[in-house]
Design an enzyme around this catalytic site. Structure first.
Site, PDB file in Angstrom:
ATOM      1  CG  ASN A   1      -0.492  -0.320   2.508  1.00 14.14           C
ATOM      2  OD1 ASN A   1       0.556  -0.923   2.653  1.00 14.14           O
ATOM      3  ND2 ASN A   1      -1.202   0.106   3.527  1.00 14.14           N
TER       4      ASN A   1
ATOM      5  CD  GLU B   1      -5.506  -5.973  -1.148  1.00 14.81           C
ATOM      6  OE1 GLU B   1      -5.002  -4.836  -1.057  1.00 14.81           O
ATOM      7  OE2 GLU B   1      -6.176  -6.480  -0.239  1.00 14.81           O
TER       8      GLU B   1
HETATM    9  N1  THU Z   1      -5.277  -1.633   2.774  1.00 17.19           N
HETATM   10  C1  THU Z   1      -4.739  -2.407   1.798  1.00 17.19           C
HETATM   11  O1  THU Z   1      -3.678  -2.118   1.247  1.00 17.19           O
HETATM   12  N2  THU Z   1      -5.420  -3.517   1.449  1.00 17.19           N
HETATM   13  C2  THU Z   1      -6.552  -3.952   2.034  1.00 17.19           C
HETATM   14  O2  THU Z   1      -7.104  -4.946   1.612  1.00 17.19           O
HETATM   15  C3  THU Z   1      -7.122  -3.232   3.175  1.00 17.19           C
HETATM   16  C4  THU Z   1      -6.529  -1.896   3.435  1.00 17.19           C
HETATM   17  C5  THU Z   1      -4.533  -0.427   3.173  1.00 17.19           C
HETATM   18  C6  THU Z   1      -5.145   0.877   2.755  1.00 17.19           C
HETATM   19  C7  THU Z   1      -4.517   1.820   3.735  1.00 17.19           C
HETATM   20  O3  THU Z   1      -3.235   2.211   3.256  1.00 17.19           O
HETATM   21  C8  THU Z   1      -4.326   0.987   4.990  1.00 17.19           C
HETATM   22  O4  THU Z   1      -4.419  -0.366   4.574  1.00 17.19           O
HETATM   23  C9  THU Z   1      -5.326   1.259   6.086  1.00 17.19           C
HETATM   24  O5  THU Z   1      -6.619   1.195   5.596  1.00 17.19           O
END
Ligand code: THU
Length: 149
Positions: A47, A60
């Site tokens: 992320n 993802e």
């Molecule tokens: N996040 C993801 O990268 N994937 C997920 O499936 C759930 C949430 C990230 C988004 C954000 O950077 C952090 O987790 C908190 O929501």
């Protein structure tokens, strides 16, 4: 070790490797995602958050972009890692992004690395889903009747 276990270990390692590089100054919640694509290669993403919060991207989505940039369009398996014991399942938007490139029986493994992995199919996480084939049906209607229904 079974072939599937070997694949899952490789996917876990790939997700964990990139998770360390996640850019998360706002949530401090690092996520990694690794995709096994049709070519047998693994594509991983983390992320990346942004000061303008909605502009952040999930792990993802990042992994999917890297897979597509490499010329691949079929997800065979996907593994998601995050810290803590609770498995982090893909957010709603990411479930739909996965749906674009995966059959509905594709396995999604969610692993809070202090706990046990949790496995679900895409169909279990996104039931009665909308996908590219629905638009094909619309286009067929246009062809057959001259207008979209
Ligand atoms: N996040 C993801 O990268 N994937 C997920 O499936 C759930 C949430 C990230 C988004 C954000 O950077 C952090 O987790 C908190 O929501």
């Amino acid at each position: 070790m079974s072939k599937e276990k070997d694949i899952d270990k490789a996917l876990f390692n790939a997700a964990e490797k990139v998770r360390k590089n996640a850019h998360v100054p706002y949530s401090n919640f690092k996520v990694g995602a690794a995709i096994l694509a049709e070519d047998g290669n693994i594509y991983a993403g983390c992320n990346v958050e942004n000061a303008a919060y909605p502009q952040g991207v999930c792990a993802e989505g990042g992994a999917i972009s890297i897979m597509v940039a490499a010329g691949q369009k079929q997800i065979k398996r996907i593994y998601i890692t995050a810290s803590g014991a609770d498995p982090v399942t893909p957010c709603g938007g990411c479930r739909q992004k996965i749906r674009e490139f995966a059959a509905t029986d594709v396995i999604i493994i969610c692993h809070g690395v202090d706990g046990k992995p949790f496995e679900k199919t895409l169909d279990e996480l996104l039931p009665y889903s909308f996908g590219p084939e629905h638009l094909d049906a619309v286009h067929l209607n246009i062809k057959n009747s001259g207008e979209s229904k």
